[in-house]
Design an enzyme around this catalytic site. Structure first.
Site, short mmCIF file in Angstrom:
data_model
loop_
_atom_site.label_atom_id
_atom_site.label_comp_id
_atom_site.label_asym_id
_atom_site.label_seq_id
_atom_site.Cartn_x
_atom_site.Cartn_y
_atom_site.Cartn_z
N HIS A 64 0.84 -1.21 0.00
CA HIS A 64 0.00 0.00 0.00
C HIS A 64 0.87 1.24 0.00
O HIS A 64 1.90 1.29 0.66
CB HIS A 64 -0.96 0.02 1.19
CG HIS A 64 -0.29 -0.26 2.50
ND1 HIS A 64 0.02 -1.54 2.92
CD2 HIS A 64 0.14 0.56 3.46
CE1 HIS A 64 0.60 -1.49 4.10
NE2 HIS A 64 0.70 -0.22 4.46
N HIS A 120 0.95 5.01 1.14
CA HIS A 120 0.32 6.02 1.98
C HIS A 120 0.35 7.36 1.26
O HIS A 120 1.38 7.74 0.69
CB HIS A 120 1.10 6.21 3.29
CG HIS A 120 1.10 5.04 4.20
ND1 HIS A 120 0.24 4.95 5.28
CD2 HIS A 120 1.85 3.91 4.23
CE1 HIS A 120 0.50 3.81 5.93
NE2 HIS A 120 1.45 3.16 5.32
P1 AMP Z 1 1.96 0.14 7.30
O1 AMP Z 1 2.46 0.32 8.71
O2 AMP Z 1 2.73 0.94 6.29
O3 AMP Z 1 1.82 -1.32 6.92
O4 AMP Z 1 0.52 0.79 7.29
C1 AMP Z 1 -0.66 0.06 7.50
C2 AMP Z 1 -1.75 1.09 7.56
O5 AMP Z 1 -2.98 0.43 7.37
C3 AMP Z 1 -1.83 1.83 8.90
O6 AMP Z 1 -1.73 3.23 8.66
C4 AMP Z 1 -3.18 1.42 9.45
O7 AMP Z 1 -3.81 2.46 10.15
C5 AMP Z 1 -3.93 1.06 8.18
N1 AMP Z 1 -5.02 0.11 8.36
C6 AMP Z 1 -4.96 -1.07 9.02
N2 AMP Z 1 -6.17 -1.69 8.95
C7 AMP Z 1 -6.99 -0.87 8.23
C8 AMP Z 1 -8.35 -0.93 7.82
N3 AMP Z 1 -9.12 -1.97 8.14
N4 AMP Z 1 -8.85 0.08 7.09
C9 AMP Z 1 -8.07 1.14 6.76
N5 AMP Z 1 -6.78 1.26 7.13
C10 AMP Z 1 -6.25 0.27 7.85
#
Ligand code: AMP
Ligand code: ZN
Length: 139
Positions: free
Chosen positions: A99, A101
């Site tokens: 993903h 950001h």
């Molecule tokens: P990372 O630490 O780069 O893997 O980021 C994962 C991101 O996914 C974090 O910013 C979380 O807040 C976000 N996240 C986790 N679960 C969900 C969800 N169900 N819906 C939207 N965002 C999510």
């Protein structure tokens, strides 16, 4: 299906979706760093950069770029944007579906990278040249 982002794409978990095409989708981060923080993800499950189709990776960046412009036009506080992709647990990845950001930034929002002790430093040019050659060999 255990991947939370695949479950979102399948409509099995809730999300505030704001974009979808045949290769990627975008939705609001559930724990936003700043208001408007969103994620762009591939439709096809990929854990990280190693198994992400490069064309899809490029497309995700393009959509992230469009969404960054949309954020600036949205009325949400946004004087700058960070694009960030954590590849691997040690890089900060916590959800193992790749993903990008897209994070709106304003002065004083409190977010930022933490630099290691001793930074900034300027390694000798020879060191940088050796590192460049090592990386070039991996291409
Ligand atoms: P990372 O630490 O780069 O893997 O980021 C994962 C991101 O996914 C974090 O910013 C979380 O807040 C976000 N996240 C986790 N679960 C969900 C969800 N169900 N819906 C939207 N965002 C999510
Ligand atoms: Zn997935």
């Amino acid at each position: 299906m255990h991947c939370i982002f695949c479950r979102i794409l399948a409509g099995e978990a809730e999300a505030s979706l704001l974009y979808r095409d045949d290769r990627c989708a975008a939705f609001m981060d559930v724990q936003p760093v700043t208001p408007g923080h969103l994620l762009v993800i591939p439709i096809a499950h990929a854990v990280g950069l190693a198994d992400l189709d490069p064309a899809t990776g490029g497309h995700i960046f393009q959509v992230g770029q469009r969404l960054a412009a949309a954020l600036k036009a949205s009325g949400l506080p946004c004087n700058g944007i960070d694009l960030f992709l954590a590849d691997g647990a040690e890089a900060g990845q916590t959800v193992f579906h790749a993903h990008l950001h897209v994070i709106p930034r304003v002065k004083g929002d409190g977010f930022g990278f933490r630099f290691p002790p001793g930074y900034p430093q300027h390694p000798p040019r020879a060191t940088l040249d050796v590192q460049a050659e090592s990386i070039r060999c991996g291409l």
